[in-house]
Design an enzyme around this catalytic site. Sequence first.
Site, mmCIF file in Angstrom:
data_model
loop_
_atom_site.group_PDB
_atom_site.id
_atom_site.type_symbol
_atom_site.label_atom_id
_atom_site.label_comp_id
_atom_site.label_asym_id
_atom_site.label_seq_id
_atom_site.Cartn_x
_atom_site.Cartn_y
_atom_site.Cartn_z
ATOM 1 N N ASP A 124 30.943 -144.257 -30.674
ATOM 2 C CA ASP A 124 29.594 -144.411 -31.183
ATOM 3 C C ASP A 124 29.232 -145.903 -31.167
ATOM 4 O O ASP A 124 30.122 -146.760 -31.096
ATOM 5 C CB ASP A 124 29.609 -143.846 -32.611
ATOM 6 C CG ASP A 124 28.376 -144.205 -33.386
ATOM 7 O OD1 ASP A 124 27.280 -143.899 -32.913
ATOM 8 O OD2 ASP A 124 28.512 -144.826 -34.460
ATOM 9 N N ASP A 126 26.158 -147.829 -33.269
ATOM 10 C CA ASP A 126 25.823 -148.396 -34.582
ATOM 11 C C ASP A 126 26.854 -148.033 -35.640
ATOM 12 O O ASP A 126 27.181 -146.865 -35.826
ATOM 13 C CB ASP A 126 24.448 -147.883 -35.046
ATOM 14 C CG ASP A 126 23.328 -148.535 -34.276
ATOM 15 O OD1 ASP A 126 23.261 -148.333 -33.044
ATOM 16 O OD2 ASP A 126 22.514 -149.244 -34.883
HETATM 17 P P1 IMP Z 1 24.469 -144.475 -32.940
HETATM 18 O O1 IMP Z 1 25.089 -144.650 -34.289
HETATM 19 O O2 IMP Z 1 25.037 -145.448 -31.926
HETATM 20 O O3 IMP Z 1 24.462 -143.070 -32.455
HETATM 21 O O4 IMP Z 1 22.939 -144.959 -33.066
HETATM 22 C C1 IMP Z 1 22.060 -144.412 -34.017
HETATM 23 C C2 IMP Z 1 20.933 -145.357 -34.259
HETATM 24 O O5 IMP Z 1 20.311 -145.726 -33.029
HETATM 25 C C3 IMP Z 1 19.804 -144.745 -35.065
HETATM 26 O O6 IMP Z 1 20.049 -144.814 -36.445
HETATM 27 C C4 IMP Z 1 18.604 -145.599 -34.658
HETATM 28 O O7 IMP Z 1 18.454 -146.696 -35.543
HETATM 29 C C5 IMP Z 1 18.968 -146.124 -33.266
HETATM 30 N N1 IMP Z 1 18.115 -145.550 -32.183
HETATM 31 C C6 IMP Z 1 17.423 -146.278 -31.300
HETATM 32 N N2 IMP Z 1 16.800 -145.485 -30.421
HETATM 33 C C7 IMP Z 1 17.076 -144.218 -30.775
HETATM 34 C C8 IMP Z 1 16.711 -142.942 -30.216
HETATM 35 O O8 IMP Z 1 16.000 -142.828 -29.207
HETATM 36 N N3 IMP Z 1 17.217 -141.853 -30.843
HETATM 37 C C9 IMP Z 1 18.028 -141.949 -31.932
HETATM 38 N N4 IMP Z 1 18.400 -143.113 -32.474
HETATM 39 C C10 IMP Z 1 17.933 -144.252 -31.896
HETATM 40 MG MG MG Z 2 26.759 -144.645 -35.774
#
Ligand code: IMP
Ligand code: MG
Length: 401
Positions: A124, A126
Amino acid sequence: GGGSRGVFTFLSPLHRGSGSSLGGYSHSYNNGHVSSSSPSGVDRREGDTDGRGSGSASCGSCRLGGDMPFFTKLKLVEAFKRIDASIGLTKRKVVPPSFHECRTLLNLAQILESRSHLRLITMDGDETLYPDGANFTDLRIAKKIAALLQRGTKVAVVTAAGYGYEVQRYHERLAVLFEYFRENHISSEALGNFYLMGGESNYLMQLGPSFTLAPVPEDRWTFFRPRCCPIDSQRLLDVAEEALRRLSEDFKLRACILRKERAVGLIRRPPGLKKADHANGAYDEDESIFGCMHSGGMHRENLEEIVMRVRRIIRDELGPHMDVPWSAFNGGKDVWVDIGNKAEGVAMLQGLFQLSPKECLHVGDQFGASGNDLAARVCSPTVWISNPQETAAVLHELLLV
Ligand code: IMP
Ligand code: MG
């Protein structure tokens, strides 16, 4: 499935309220071929997270229950002995093992088992590779990712963040990682083992010899999922957008809608963008506000409620036969409804690389009921971390073979 590779299974239709959980799938996709049985299952639609189902816990994109598959054995005894030796768990007389300690124990048990046959690690973005909303900066993680790539392990960032094939947007977030590869003369062959799946399961890119991501032609990987109708996808996003807008107003969030090609988000309204009819004037810096108005007005519990409600609305309005993969999740400071999910994202990589689940590991922070990493659990072993520091420790442990 039956011992074959690249298992890609869908529950269809979802047995709502039956409590049948993952046992209830009706067909599966194995490297693009339909088969009648499989050890794993992934629902193309959202699970029942609001308690209307019975007998099974459920998640954003799938239902988890008693028959949730384990793809590998877990080295629980070895892991327990190690953790006990370091924190003296068995010396405690009053305080039982905490959730955090159990999570750590299961993570270690999975890593000890997975590390000798690991061929693909999906990570993942973020809060796993970098803090929420920030860019990658952790050189310890960079060093370990480079080591994995050099020993031939595929590494794929599987993130909800979707910017289509605007590679520059992904580069902005991973610039420090790619710079580390450049400074340390990582070979072209090793660089080619690095992938990024953006928008959950929508946009796949591979790192090239010039440290630049390039789209992987879609005919090489998207056929591992059944085609879905673009009109249905847009309809789903329309329903989601309307629900997010209404719920945001109900909860008086300082939020606005961001609509993308394959996603719709409820995000914090940028400062200065005021809405005349916005009844709630609470601001973080206003000391006269007593209560829970942190996170810029995006109160976590309310975001949780919105995720559950929007899932229910989508299911109710689009009916049981809608055949579009999707996910709805709480990102901490925002709520998103995406076309696609991480189950698809990971399964399509397994199909592309012809790997079985036991050769894979997904590392993420969002395995709660409203998180988006939980979906990956139906097709891959997983490790649940809570910040990038823990990710560094996981990678360190994986490299000790
Ligand atoms: P992950 O934890 O890497 O899956 O990223 C999740 C975070 O990506 C979300 O909380 C958003 O802040 C950011 N994000 C940016 N663009 C998108 C999108 O198109 N769909 C969902 N999340 C997005
Ligand atoms: Mg995440």
